[in-house]
Design a protein around this motif. Sequence first.
Motif, PDB file in Angstrom:
ATOM      1  N   GLY A   1      -3.520  -5.202  -8.834  1.00 11.19           N
ATOM      2  CA  GLY A   1      -3.645  -5.389  -7.388  1.00 11.19           C
ATOM      3  C   GLY A   1      -2.323  -5.596  -6.680  1.00 11.19           C
ATOM      4  O   GLY A   1      -2.265  -5.973  -5.513  1.00 11.19           O
ATOM      5  N   LEU A   2      -1.207  -5.305  -7.389  1.00 12.84           N
ATOM      6  CA  LEU A   2       0.115  -5.447  -6.752  1.00 12.84           C
ATOM      7  C   LEU A   2       0.394  -4.255  -5.853  1.00 12.84           C
ATOM      8  O   LEU A   2       1.198  -4.322  -4.924  1.00 12.84           O
ATOM      9  N   VAL A   3      -0.260  -3.120  -6.190  1.00 13.08           N
ATOM     10  CA  VAL A   3      -0.054  -1.892  -5.414  1.00 13.08           C
ATOM     11  C   VAL A   3      -1.417  -1.248  -5.173  1.00 13.08           C
ATOM     12  O   VAL A   3      -2.248  -1.199  -6.078  1.00 13.08           O
TER      13      VAL A   3
ATOM     14  N   ARG B   1       0.849  -1.186   0.000  1.00  9.62           N
ATOM     15  CA  ARG B   1       0.000   0.000   0.000  1.00  9.62           C
ATOM     16  C   ARG B   1       0.887   1.238   0.000  1.00  9.62           C
ATOM     17  O   ARG B   1       1.865   1.311   0.716  1.00  9.62           O
ATOM     18  N   ILE B   2       0.538   2.207  -0.864  1.00  7.18           N
ATOM     19  CA  ILE B   2       1.248   3.476  -0.909  1.00  7.18           C
ATOM     20  C   ILE B   2       0.263   4.612  -0.690  1.00  7.18           C
ATOM     21  O   ILE B   2      -0.725   4.721  -1.406  1.00  7.18           O
ATOM     22  N   ASP B   3       0.536   5.432   0.342  1.00  8.01           N
ATOM     23  CA  ASP B   3      -0.237   6.649   0.566  1.00  8.01           C
ATOM     24  C   ASP B   3       0.645   7.853   0.267  1.00  8.01           C
ATOM     25  O   ASP B   3       1.828   7.845   0.581  1.00  8.01           O
ATOM     26  N   VAL B   4       0.057   8.875  -0.347  1.00  5.98           N
ATOM     27  CA  VAL B   4       0.769  10.131  -0.576  1.00  5.98           C
ATOM     28  C   VAL B   4      -0.094  11.266  -0.039  1.00  5.98           C
ATOM     29  O   VAL B   4      -1.284  11.332  -0.360  1.00  5.98           O
ATOM     30  N   ILE B   5       0.495  12.109   0.798  1.00  3.45           N
ATOM     31  CA  ILE B   5      -0.223  13.300   1.285  1.00  3.45           C
ATOM     32  C   ILE B   5       0.435  14.517   0.642  1.00  3.45           C
ATOM     33  O   ILE B   5       1.664  14.668   0.695  1.00  3.45           O
ATOM     34  N   THR B   6      -0.375  15.373   0.007  1.00  2.00           N
ATOM     35  CA  THR B   6       0.159  16.475  -0.795  1.00  2.00           C
ATOM     36  C   THR B   6      -0.883  17.578  -0.920  1.00  2.00           C
ATOM     37  O   THR B   6      -2.075  17.334  -0.729  1.00  2.00           O
TER      38      THR B   6
END
Length: 243
Positions: free
Chosen positions: A28-30, A2-7
């Motif tokens: 569904g790999l990421v 899981r990758i989260d980005v806050i921007t």
Amino acid sequence: MRIDVITIFPGYLAPLREALLGRAIAAGLVDLDVHDLRDWTHDVHQAVDDAPYGGGPGMVMRPQVWGEALDAVLARDARTPRIVVPTPAGRPFTQATAQEWAGAERLLFACGRYEGIDQRVVDDARGRGLPVDEVSIGDYVLVGGEAAVLVMVEAVVRLLPGVLGNPASAEQDSFSDGLLEGPAYTRPETWRGLAVPEVLRSGNHAAIARWRRDRALERTAQRRPDLLAALPERALDKADRAF
Ligand SMILES: Nc1ncccc1[N+](=O)[O-]
């Protein structure tokens, strides 16, 4: 992963949903989630920054907004992320960093703008036992961390099993053996009077491997002598000594 980005510029991260990375998400790999920092402001101006204590140019991003945003995003998933803060003041992001992060189950990128994020946000996260990496993709100053996130996510995700069609290409990357990759060629055999090196069409795999290593050593010696110097002694065989 899981990758989260806050921007404050979610649209800047749209390219992550294109091409190879887009296919990794579709497969569904990421799982990628991009969050707008301003969702955690409470004033009509949605202020995310303020003047720096001690004076000086530029603005610093406010700790309250970041604290609330990080707490909320962290709570979205039980997995503890490695928190990454892109900054020109960070330690260098390298292929080794990408390899290390490719093993993580979750990454959370906190994109700073202006003159960075109030240091207490990082100190508070570390104080709660969260791993926080302040990293730089290079010795130049960008306006914010978003471009760096595009770079780092691509470098990491391409290493995940199933993302690259041919996993061997990740092994043969530049830097994977500590050397820069040498020149590559494809058809036609001659193009604008320039011929493909004969050895590559010889079918002699030992000679081809030797030629490729020589070109890699030559290029590394010319362009990145620092990489050559950093190679462990055992990494160079006697035939390599010529460089
Ligand atoms: N070089 C940079 N400039 C601004 C923000 C982030 C950066 N970086 O390398 O991660």
